[in-house]
Design a protein around this motif. Structure first.
Motif, short mmCIF file in Angstrom:
data_model
loop_
_atom_site.label_atom_id
_atom_site.label_comp_id
_atom_site.label_asym_id
_atom_site.label_seq_id
_atom_site.Cartn_x
_atom_site.Cartn_y
_atom_site.Cartn_z
N THR A 45 -5.67 -6.70 -3.83
CA THR A 45 -5.56 -6.82 -2.37
C THR A 45 -6.95 -6.89 -1.74
O THR A 45 -7.23 -7.75 -0.91
N ASP A 85 -0.44 -7.18 -1.74
CA ASP A 85 -1.08 -6.83 -0.45
C ASP A 85 -1.00 -5.35 -0.10
O ASP A 85 -0.93 -5.00 1.07
N THR A 86 -1.00 -4.51 -1.11
CA THR A 86 -1.08 -3.07 -0.83
C THR A 86 -2.30 -2.49 -1.55
O THR A 86 -2.76 -3.03 -2.55
#
Ligand code: FE
Ligand code: FE
Length: 174
Positions: free
Chosen positions: A45, A103-104
């Motif tokens: 990410t 996306d973390t």
């Protein structure tokens, strides 16, 4: 061994054989990391984590060629011997990508854990290989292997810094 006289014609000792086997093991490991690291970088990410992995990918390619140099020094053709440990560590890294959401920062924290396990395996391997090379009297091989050892250690330290300074904070707030 003090009682044993060494000649260049002499068949290698069990210790030298062990050294060569371990070189073949880490050669397999490094070659597989060249394939695995891009997946980790793509999955990351944080752009800082991605670029740390990309930088280490370039170093890893050099690690492969340094090992090829060591094989040449030993008068051997480069040969990889399957490293079960690295295969397992790479599988673990891949399952972290599957088990975490894209996306973390939790995913990044997971990628860092997996990457540091890999670096520690390499640090253990190269640390021993440097000591073995010195013991065998292979000074040049020892110094080549030591360069790689330093890069593995620097990578590990860099990953710790990245985790502690930002990624873990953000991950813990998700
Ligand atoms: Fe490496
Ligand atoms: Fe490494």
């Amino acid at each position: 061994m003090a009682t044993q006289t060494k000649t260049s014609k002499q068949k290698e000792s069990k210790f030298q054989q062990l050294f060569i086997d371990e070189i073949k093991d880490i050669y397999w490991a490094e070659k597989h990391l060249v394939k695995a690291l891009p997946k980790m970088s793509k999955g990351a990410t944080s752009s800082k984590l991605a670029s740390a992995i990309d930088k280490h990918l370039e170093e890893t390619k050099v690690h492969v060629s340094r090992l090829e140099e060591v094989f040449t020094m030993l008068g051997l053709k480069p040969q990889a011997k399957k490293c079960d440990a690295m295969e397992g560590l790479i599988k673990e890294a891949e399952s972290i990508l599957e088990d975490t959401d894209a996306d973390t920062m939790v995913r990044d924290a997971g990628i860092i854990i997996a990457s540091q396990k890999v670096e520690h395996y390499e640090i253990a391997s190269y640390g021993t290989l440097v000591a073995f090379a010195k013991k065998i009297g292979l000074k040049d091989a020892a110094s080549i292997l030591n360069k790689t050892l330093d890069e593995e250690k620097a990578t590990d330290t860099g990953l710790t810094k990245l985790a502690v300074s930002e990624i873990n904070d953000e991950a813990s707030e998700e």
